[in-house]
Structures are given as C-alpha cells and as structure tokens.
Design a protein around this motif. Structure first.
Motif, PDB file in Angstrom:
ATOM      1  N   LEU B  76       1.038  -1.531   0.003  1.00  0.00           N
ATOM      2  CA  LEU B  76       0.340   0.145  -0.094  1.00  0.00           C
ATOM      3  C   LEU B  76       1.111   1.225   0.213  1.00  0.00           C
ATOM      4  N   GLN B  77       1.829   1.512   0.770  1.00  0.00           N
ATOM      5  CA  GLN B  77       2.697   2.856   1.184  1.00  0.00           C
ATOM      6  C   GLN B  77       3.585   2.846  -0.709  1.00  0.00           C
ATOM      7  N   LYS B  78       4.260   2.261  -0.219  1.00  0.00           N
ATOM      8  CA  LYS B  78       5.369   2.132  -1.290  1.00  0.00           C
ATOM      9  C   LYS B  78       4.720   1.763  -2.411  1.00  0.00           C
ATOM     10  N   GLY B  79       3.609   0.733  -2.730  1.00  0.00           N
ATOM     11  CA  GLY B  79       2.540   0.511  -4.195  1.00  0.00           C
ATOM     12  C   GLY B  79       2.113   2.263  -5.003  1.00  0.00           C
ATOM     13  N   THR B  80       2.122   2.940  -3.804  1.00  0.00           N
ATOM     14  CA  THR B  80       1.564   4.328  -4.039  1.00  0.00           C
ATOM     15  C   THR B  80       2.521   5.772  -4.517  1.00  0.00           C
ATOM     16  N   ASP B  81       3.660   5.305  -4.085  1.00  0.00           N
ATOM     17  CA  ASP B  81       4.656   5.924  -4.120  1.00  0.00           C
ATOM     18  C   ASP B  81       5.408   6.499  -5.278  1.00  0.00           C
ATOM     19  N   ASN B  82       5.647   7.336  -5.491  1.00  0.00           N
ATOM     20  CA  ASN B  82       6.417   7.650  -6.723  1.00  0.00           C
ATOM     21  C   ASN B  82       7.999   7.580  -6.840  1.00  0.00           C
ATOM     22  N   LYS B  83       8.457   7.518  -5.369  1.00  0.00           N
ATOM     23  CA  LYS B  83       9.848   7.130  -5.239  1.00  0.00           C
ATOM     24  C   LYS B  83      10.397   5.688  -5.943  1.00  0.00           C
ATOM     25  N   TYR B  84       8.919   4.875  -5.947  1.00  0.00           N
ATOM     26  CA  TYR B  84       9.510   3.403  -5.893  1.00  0.00           C
ATOM     27  C   TYR B  84       9.454   2.536  -7.153  1.00  0.00           C
ATOM     28  N   PRO B  85       9.148   1.616  -7.735  1.00  0.00           N
ATOM     29  CA  PRO B  85       9.009   1.767  -9.334  1.00  0.00           C
ATOM     30  C   PRO B  85       7.997   1.106  -9.441  1.00  0.00           C
ATOM     31  N   VAL B  87       6.632  -1.194 -11.819  1.00  0.00           N
ATOM     32  CA  VAL B  87       6.697  -2.601 -11.825  1.00  0.00           C
ATOM     33  C   VAL B  87       8.367  -2.630 -12.024  1.00  0.00           C
ATOM     34  N   ASP B  88       8.187  -4.253 -11.391  1.00  0.00           N
ATOM     35  CA  ASP B  88       9.619  -4.702 -11.038  1.00  0.00           C
ATOM     36  C   ASP B  88       9.661  -5.756 -11.950  1.00  0.00           C
ATOM     37  N   PHE B  89      10.121  -5.805 -13.535  1.00  0.00           N
ATOM     38  CA  PHE B  89       9.282  -6.779 -14.277  1.00  0.00           C
ATOM     39  C   PHE B  89      10.768  -7.721 -14.654  1.00  0.00           C
ATOM     40  N   GLN B  90      10.331  -9.017 -15.297  1.00  0.00           N
ATOM     41  CA  GLN B  90      10.850 -10.200 -15.249  1.00  0.00           C
ATOM     42  C   GLN B  90      10.457 -10.904 -16.185  1.00  0.00           C
ATOM     43  N   GLN B  91      11.538 -11.432 -17.224  1.00  0.00           N
ATOM     44  CA  GLN B  91      10.762 -12.349 -18.175  1.00  0.00           C
ATOM     45  C   GLN B  91       9.373 -13.176 -17.195  1.00  0.00           C
ATOM     46  N   PRO B  92       9.386 -14.589 -17.532  1.00  0.00           N
ATOM     47  CA  PRO B  92       8.352 -15.057 -17.193  1.00  0.00           C
ATOM     48  C   PRO B  92       9.353 -16.167 -16.387  1.00  0.00           C
ATOM     49  N   LYS B  93      10.076 -16.949 -18.122  1.00  0.00           N
ATOM     50  CA  LYS B  93      11.054 -18.171 -17.095  1.00  0.00           C
ATOM     51  C   LYS B  93      11.780 -17.668 -15.717  1.00  0.00           C
ATOM     52  N   LEU B 117       5.746 -13.800   0.473  1.00  0.00           N
ATOM     53  CA  LEU B 117       4.229 -12.455   0.809  1.00  0.00           C
ATOM     54  C   LEU B 117       5.377 -11.261   0.401  1.00  0.00           C
ATOM     55  N   LYS B 118       6.160 -11.080   0.419  1.00  0.00           N
ATOM     56  CA  LYS B 118       6.724  -9.757  -0.282  1.00  0.00           C
ATOM     57  C   LYS B 118       7.588 -10.195  -1.627  1.00  0.00           C
ATOM     58  N   LYS B 119       7.781 -11.245  -1.778  1.00  0.00           N
ATOM     59  CA  LYS B 119       8.217 -11.440  -3.094  1.00  0.00           C
ATOM     60  C   LYS B 119       7.331 -10.750  -4.195  1.00  0.00           C
ATOM     61  N   ILE B 120       6.356 -11.600  -3.792  1.00  0.00           N
ATOM     62  CA  ILE B 120       4.956 -11.795  -4.784  1.00  0.00           C
ATOM     63  C   ILE B 120       4.453 -10.707  -4.997  1.00  0.00           C
ATOM     64  N   ILE B 121       4.698  -9.634  -3.923  1.00  0.00           N
ATOM     65  CA  ILE B 121       4.475  -7.844  -4.014  1.00  0.00           C
ATOM     66  C   ILE B 121       5.404  -7.729  -5.163  1.00  0.00           C
ATOM     67  N   GLN B 122       6.672  -7.474  -4.453  1.00  0.00           N
ATOM     68  CA  GLN B 122       7.666  -7.403  -5.552  1.00  0.00           C
ATOM     69  C   GLN B 122       7.554  -7.263  -6.704  1.00  0.00           C
ATOM     70  N   TYR B 123       7.235  -8.904  -7.126  1.00  0.00           N
ATOM     71  CA  TYR B 123       6.527  -8.638  -8.434  1.00  0.00           C
ATOM     72  C   TYR B 123       5.643  -8.525  -9.064  1.00  0.00           C
ATOM     73  N   SER B 124       4.768  -7.957  -8.577  1.00  0.00           N
ATOM     74  CA  SER B 124       3.383  -7.781  -9.030  1.00  0.00           C
ATOM     75  C   SER B 124       3.951  -6.048  -9.255  1.00  0.00           C
ATOM     76  N   VAL B 125       2.058  -5.615 -10.572  1.00  0.00           N
ATOM     77  CA  VAL B 125       2.656  -4.433 -10.400  1.00  0.00           C
ATOM     78  C   VAL B 125       1.739  -3.739  -9.678  1.00  0.00           C
ATOM     79  N   LYS B 126       1.826  -2.917  -9.605  1.00  0.00           N
ATOM     80  CA  LYS B 126       1.278  -2.003  -8.104  1.00  0.00           C
ATOM     81  C   LYS B 126       0.382  -0.901  -9.393  1.00  0.00           C
ATOM     82  N   THR B 127      -0.580  -1.489  -9.065  1.00  0.00           N
ATOM     83  CA  THR B 127      -1.497  -0.701 -10.567  1.00  0.00           C
ATOM     84  C   THR B 127      -1.573   0.417  -9.975  1.00  0.00           C
TER      85      THR B 127
END
Lengths: 540, 540
Positions: B76-85, B87-93, B117-127
């Motif tokens: 919620l906090q980092k995911g809505t903050d311009n200071k953070y990306p 998306v941390d995009f990774q190819q599927p594999k 849980l942290k990893k799921i958040i990290q690699y999800s798109v912050k909509t």
C-alpha cells in the motif's frame, strides 16, 4: 464530523488546489499563452472536498491499523470461538435499521466507519465457527486469509502477464499440481467465478469441440443436443442448458441407485433412446460428491459409455474433488483421468476463501480453449509483445477481466504443505465417521443412508412424541414439519447452523445435513450437535 | 523448519489426539460396547501433523500481524509512492525461479511465508501507483481496502439471506442508489463476476424476455436472432454470442462516426436489411465509454430505434457508468433510463477493488430474472423459511454461489460520501483535460481525437527522427513500430505503465492510451508522462 477530520479534509483539498495552480502555471509558461491559463483556471480551480485516501496520511494509517485489529479480534478470533454465537440472527427489516447502511453526501468519519465494520461483523454469519456446518464450505486458516488480504492491495486482473506477472506464474504452478492429481496428461487449468460457472464452461467447450461451427453460426437448425446427469446432480447443468441456448428439456435425468450413484445401464439406455428419436447425445455430467448425499458417480464405468457413444465426460467435483488431496480417500475419484474436464472448488472441502473454483481440461489438441473463446482484442493481446505472449491467458476464457483467486490458495497450500492439505481432508472424514456412528446409536436420530461417501451427513431428527411410532405417511409428514421449526429455533438461539432440505426424487421428507469441512471442528463439537438438537427439538 | 515450529505442529497434533481419545471414551460409555471403541481407535488414533491454523495461537497472531505490516508498507505505501517503481519487470521464465513458488509436502515456516508474500508484492504490478495508467482501473483507497479484507474473514456467498444477511442488506441498499442514478423505475440489481459476465447476462435476459420458450426448448429451429453493436464496442457481445449459442456471425457491427459514436441511421439501416433477409433483430448493445477511445453512444437516439423495432437496449457502461456519479459529467449517460439493462463496473472509474461489476435491470414485470433463471433447488430455497424468502436472491442468477463483492464498494462509498465519489470522477476529468491540452501543444505527440469524452486519452508518440516528415504509409508504419519498442523500454525502466494498441476499424497505427482513474495521480504526474516518453523514446 470532528473538527480534526474536517481540517484534514480541507488540507487534502488545498493540497489538490495548489498542485493544480502550480501545474497550470507550468502549462502557461510552456505555451506562453495567458489565455490558456485563464481558460483552465475556472474548471480546475474549484473546491473539491474529499476524504484523505493517502496511505501515507498518519490518520489513514491509524484507521487501517484499527480496522485490522477489529477484523482480527471480532471476525477471526471471536468468529471461530465456541464461546460466541455462530449467528446473531435478525429479521431482514430489523437488520436494515440495525446495520446503519445510510450513505450521505459527506464522508463518514473514521470512527463511524469502524463502527459500521463492527456491525457488519456482528450481524454476519460466522462461517469459520465450529458450529457452522450449514453449507459445503466453512473454516478459516491464517495462510489463505493473508493471501486474500494482499490480493486487493495489488488490485489487478488476470487477462495478461503484463498486469499480473506473479499471479500468472502462481496459477500455472498450482494448475500443474492439480492436473497431476487428476491425472490429465494434456491438461490446462483456469479459475472460474464459481462452480456453476465452471460447469457451464465445460458444457460450452464440449459443444464447440464437437461442432466448431457453432461459434460462428449458433445452434440454429441443428438437431437437439442431449446432456445427461443424475437425479442427485447439482442444478448447474440445467442452468447451463438454459444459458447456452440448449434448453432444459434436453437435460436427461438418469436415475440413481439407493446410495445416490448414477446407474450406468440407465445412462446407456437413455442415450440409445435419444439416438432412436433423432437427438444428438453430447455430454455426460458425472457427479463426484453430490450436494446433498455426497455420492460419487463411477467415473470409470461412465467413461466407457462415453467412449462408446463419443460423448464428453465432465466430472462435477466441486464438492468431492478435495478427496484427490488425500491418499486415503482419492479412490472415490478413481477414473478422473478419463474425464474430458473437471470442476473442483477449493473453497468447499479445502476451506480456501470463496471463490476458488478450478476448472481443469484434458485437451490433447492444446488449443481448444483458445479456439472456442478467443476474440483477439487489439487493445489487450497485441501480437508484438516484449515477452512470451503464451503467458497471456485472458483470451482463453469467456471473461475479459478475471479476478485474482490464486494467492489465497497458493499461500494456504504452501502454509500447510501437501501433508496439511491432505490432513484437512482426512480429519474431516474421521470426524464425519465419528458423527455417523454416534448418530446411529443415539435415540431420536434416523440416518438417511447407512454410510456416506463424503463428509456431509444426513439424518432426520425425531422429537420425543414421534419416537417408536408407526412410520406411516402421517408420521413422515410430521417429521417433515419438524425441520423448519427446529431450524428456526437453532437460528434464533444462534448456537448452531445446519441446513435442512427435502429430496423429492427419493421421496425423502425434510432432513438435516451436517457438513464437516472446518478443521476447527472437534469431536466435542460433534457431541454438541447431538445435544443441541435434543435440547432445542425434543418437545417439537 | 525451526524446532519451535516443529514442536508447535506436534502440540496441535497431540491436542487433536487427546480430543479424539476423549470423545471415543464418551462414545464407549454411551453405548457400553467396548468393540466400537476398539474399532475406532485405529483409524482415528493416528498421527496427523498439521500447521497451526488457530487464530488464538500466539504464533499465528504474530504471523498475521507481520503479514499485515508487510502488506501495508510494501504494497500500500511503497506501491503508491512515486519514489518506487511501478513494476519490477521480469521475463516469465526468470520470474518462475525468482518467486520461489515450490510447495513441498511439509508446511512452510512463517518466515518462509512472509518472505514469499514480500516477493509476490515485489514482482506484482503496482496498479495503485500514480504512474500506472495502463488499464481502465487503478488507484487504491483505504475504505474499500478494509471492505475487501473483512470479506474473506466472513467467508460466505450471496445465494441466501440465511448465510449472508448483512451482505444482502448492503447490496439492496447500494442497488437502490445505483438505480436512482440510472433512472430505472422498476429496477433490480445484481453483482456479476466482471463486466463481460454482466453483458452476457443481459443478452440472456433479452432472449428469454422475447422468447421464453427458449429456456425449455433451446433455440433450435428458430430464425437467427440478431444483435447490433458499434465497431468501437467491447468484444464481450461476441463472447456472449458464441457462449449463448447465438453465433458471432449474428453480431452486426455498426459503423461509428469520426468520434467513435454508433451512427444511429446505420443501425436502423442494418435492422431493416436483416428484417428483409428474414432474421430476427433482438438486441442492441450501446457503448457508454468505449474501451479505447472512451466514446459514449447516444442512448436517447438509439432507444428510439429500439422502440420502433421492439429491441432490447443494453448499455455497456462498464467504463463510462462512473460519470453517473458526477453532476458535471452525467450528461454523457443521458437516456440511461430508457435502457432495458446497464452494466457498470465500479472497479473501473471508481477504483473499487476488482471485481465490482453491477448489472442493472429495468423490469416492470418484477420477475424476469427469477423466471429466466430459477431452478428452485430444494437444498437452498426451501419454501418453508423462517424469514421473508424474497431476500434470497441466488435463484435469480445463473450462478449458484456468488462472491461477496459488496462490502468494499459500500465501505468506499460511505467513506468518501456521495461528494467524494463524485470528486473522484471530476478530478479524473480535470486531469485528463489538462493532459490532453498539454499533449496538444507538446512536440512529438499527435492526438488520435481532438477531444475525448472520457478520461482515456489516446495519442501517437513521434520520435525525433520522424517529426516534421511527410505522413505517408511508410511514416505511419514507422510510428506503428515505435509503440512496442517504447513500451518495452518503459516496462524495463519500471517508471511508467501505459497501454498501446492499434485500432484497425479506423485504420489507426499503434498508439498509446493513458487512462486516468487514480485519485493519487497529480498534475505533476501528467507532466512526468510527457517527459518520460521523450526521455525513453526520443531516439527510437
């Protein structure tokens, strides 16, 4: 509204306004056109009052923390504790005023919202309570709950890898596990919005598989396609028939034996009859764990018939699919690998939060779902993507957006391990077995079947005045009328929730059905069920 | 696994076993049959090892608290903050190995789960991130989040008042508000699993309304039923046609004008043509806020045609329905009261967590949904209930269970008030207006339309080498090829997410579409969009 809250609202508003003015000035500088600035000053620079929605606002953080404490204590802890009621039942009209639903023009204060949250919890049924045995779901665990909470914070849908990368990967992983359990060699998986949706989707794929032109032309002018299901099956096949334009009259009901299994010879007889009449047999729905009696149709025997007549075999394992997780009980799903498709709801036997409805397809062609459903929308499924577009699964469904149901199941499964997922099933069976045996030897209870294949246990309750009497039509009518009265007492006492129903195809009067899925149900709860029936019902 | 954890597991197991023995002894006393006890001792008294799932276990409480902190801070906090990306995009594999998806036989430790849980958040798109403008959804608010969190803890579904009393009351209240905004006098509401599901449901009701025998008989032998929709409409009508057995060839595409509105005279011409050919015109889908250009069809003019030819008028307002909340913008939905049905997704314009898809029906008969769909399942919809059974709404749908989508919307609406729900729409329009004007005067951007009716703003980005050149076919081909490349750079930078697509019906090459719904998008974010395009794309 408190002054603090009011001030906070206006602070947000002002911030918004300053940002606006600032941006407009920048726009003005960029263009050098004073006119443009003036033009925009009017529509943008007006007071917009809005509650703070920033997760960095300390007041908001305080609100979230308090809300979480309420959810934890009131819903999760009290809601799973025998010391508290399973339901605080209110008649609809009363509940309308008790809930304080009214939304006004102005924002509610945080205190009002937290109070509303408490009321919603208070007047909701505690389906995680050990005395909720009312539906084919129930029980809560911390791991799937955390999965459910994180999902809306990452608010997205599953149509493309681009917007849901982690969820796509988790889904693929879980599908693989499920497909291995089911035994599909060329399997695909898809989460659907509920078991009925899975069952209707199966019917749609079966039709497309046999008559691909239906996609373009519809089914006008075709001979009626026939579907077969047992008289113990869920109504979703009928819903599918009326939805997909196939007509409920084309759903043929096959008789069951005295334990509720589809009689395979009857199935074959009906298919032959239909062929003679010029109908086109297409689809058999086998029930793996029927809604009321919990019976499992014989998938191997039915698949033989399906092979002979070239019919699609779907297993509605929404309820019974959970047995696949248990080495001890998966024999009930024997022959699952012979099906074309299977619907399996994890929110039933496994207690994953609703909805967690897996649809599994055995598809040697590898592209049936795609061919049946894709519309290749330019705005989503671009051909020139920067990643492997086979990870974009949205076009395989009849949906566009699809809700993210995977995290709660994946977290639960990882949190419990395969052994824990298995233990949940085994424990439920052990307890159901105990209850069955105890009911058999307790006065005032009469079993609907001598044994049950699943963990929904059905029985009639016989109040004192009817015990030992001749069981004639009048007696059965009286037993029938006991159920709604006893149910009402139960709900008003708030101590126990157990469903009742008649079963007219078998000529059964209203009976009760205890469903055991919740891992927090103990043997003493089973004893409580029996005592509570007697306490509330003996004088009926 | 830590020793602590191991011990805890075994404690749970032991507790389970003692309870078992105790119950069995009681069973023995009750019957006096020693044999029964021995019989049950074997299957029940075996070691079942399971992670603790009790919400009263201090270790579990600690786990929940930590998980909540992670969700709050990381998502919620980092995911809505311009200071953070965004998306941390990774190819599927790569993501497959980064996510650590593997589930083993043994339970994971709490630490492993929190790490996952942290990893799921990290690699999800912050909509919810201000730089996610990629889809017709985005933005998070604390009120709807709390509504979403409490829902799985009260894990139930909405088929009966008995299991979902509070949710039924909240739904009825919200439907009333929506129906008043839409202007349906004899209105009914229902939440569907997504906008496409709503649109297909509308088509089903229209067919049943005109030809009630279809329910029993299917559509065999009927003349083809025809459906009309514009070339800007969403693909869901095609999905509906292929699903309901009506055939995609019977979906007639009506041309739009240069702003993307269905040309009403073209609609009438196509209907007449179909009548001459012996088809049966049945259904018009008007688009209220088209997916790509955001255009609103003229409901009043279309309803005149529908009245003349006795056709069902459905408004797909999944995207544009939100304008009804704004006094300033609701004129775009003028004529909504003349429709037979409307689909309106609150998870789009209002930012309610997915899914929040309202289907609204104008039904003077008052029982169309019931007649079209009910199957009167004995096990759910008993006639002898202890409360007013008209509150049991499950039989009005094609689903059985239906997920509880109401709490998040009700909490959001109450938390923001009518004024806040309105402000969200107005702010989005103001910002979209600002962006449009700024794009118009900035070098390197070319607008797809001179004005947009909604807050999805479409434009081509022209890199430096292509600026000021003759806009011939070759030039357009190059512009077309810019979009996927720029998109890839954007994703890999993780700074911005904006969708691109072609629009072949209008002959448009790939263009970008910024969608503004998130209330946390500021004017400076709009400036950032423009700067970032130039930074990432100028040399393409």
């Amino acid at each position: 509204m408190s002054l603090d809250r009011q001030q906070r609202l206006w602070t947000t508003t002002c911030h918004q306004q300053f940002s606006t003015i600032f941006s407009l000035l920048r726009l003005k500088n960029l263009t050098g056109q004073k006119k443009l600035f003036q033009l925009y000053q009017v529509p943008l620079y007006r007071p917009i009052k809005m509650a703070s929605t920033s997760f960095h606002d300390p007041e908001v953080v305080k609100f979230l923390d308090k809300a979480f404490e309420i959810i934890k204590e009131e819903s999760l802890q009290k809601g799973t504790d025998n010391k508290y009621p399973v339901v605080d039942f209110q008649q609809p009209k009363d509940l309308e005023s008790l809930l304080d639903t009214e939304i006004s023009s102005e924002p509610a204060t945080h205190d009002q919202l937290l109070d509303a949250l408490k009321k919603i919890i208070q007047y909701s049924v505690k389906t995680g309570h050990p005395h909720f045995m009312n539906q084919l779901y129930g029980g809560l665990d911390p791991y799937s709950q955390v999965g459910a909470w994180v999902t809306p914070t990452l608010n997205t849908n599953l149509h493309t890898y681009e917007v849901a990368p982690a969820f796509v990967i988790l889904e693929r992983y879980i599908y693989k596990k499920m497909l291995a359990l089911v035994g599909f060699e060329h399997g695909e998986g898809l989460f659907c919005p509920g078991g009925t949706a899975s069952n209707i989707f199966a019917l749609h794929l079966a039709r497309f598989n046999k008559f691909p032109d239906v996609r373009k032309n519809g089914i006008y002018g075709m001979k009626p396609l026939r579907m077969y299901t047992s008289d113990m099956a869920h109504y979703s096949l009928k819903k599918g028939a009326l939805y997909l334009g196939l007509g409920t009259d084309n759903v043929v009901t096959i008789n069951t034996d005295d334990r509720g299994h589809m009689i395979t010879s009857e199935l074959e007889r009906c298919i032959k009859e239909d062929l003679e009449k010029g109908f086109v047999p297409m689809y058999v729905n086998a029930t793996s764990g029927s809604t009321v009696l919990g019976s499992f149709d014989d998938l191997t025997a039915i698949s033989e018939v399906c092979k002979t007549y070239n019919l699609w075999l779907h297993s509605d394992a929404c309820w019974g699919g959970g047995t696949l997780l248990s080495r001890k009980h998966r024999h009930l799903m024997k022959g699952s690998h012979l099906c074309n498709s299977i619907a399996w709801n994890f929110h039933k036997f496994s207690g994953t939060p609703i909805q967690s409805s897996a649809f599994l397809l055995n598809d040697p062609s590898g592209n049936l779902m795609e061919e049946a459903n894709s519309t290749k929308a330019e705005y989503l499924f671009q051909p020139d993507k920067y990643y492997d577009a086979s990870y974009d699964i949205g076009d395989k469904t009849v949906q566009c957006g699809r809700s993210v149901d995977i995290v709660k199941l994946w977290m639960q499964w990882r949190g419990l391990g395969d052994s824990g997922m298995e233990a949940k099933i085994d424990l439920a069976y052990d307890k159901a077995h105990y209850l069955t045996e105890k009911l058999k030897i307790t006065e005032g209870f009469k079993m609907v079947l001598p044994e049950f294949e699943c963990t929904n246990i059905s029985f009639w309750y016989i109040p004192k005045r009817l015990r030992g009497k001749v069981e004639d039509d009048g007696w059965w009518q009286e037993v029938n009328d006991v159920a709604p009265k006893l149910k009402e007492r139960m709900m008003k006492a708030g101590t126990l929730m157990i469903q009742y129903q008649a079963l007219s195809t078998k000529g059964y009067a209203n009976f009760f059905r205890v469903v055991i899925v919740n891992q927090h149900v103990n043997y003493s709860d089973m004893d409580f069920v029996i005592e509570e029936f007697e306490r509330l019902g003996h004088d009926l």
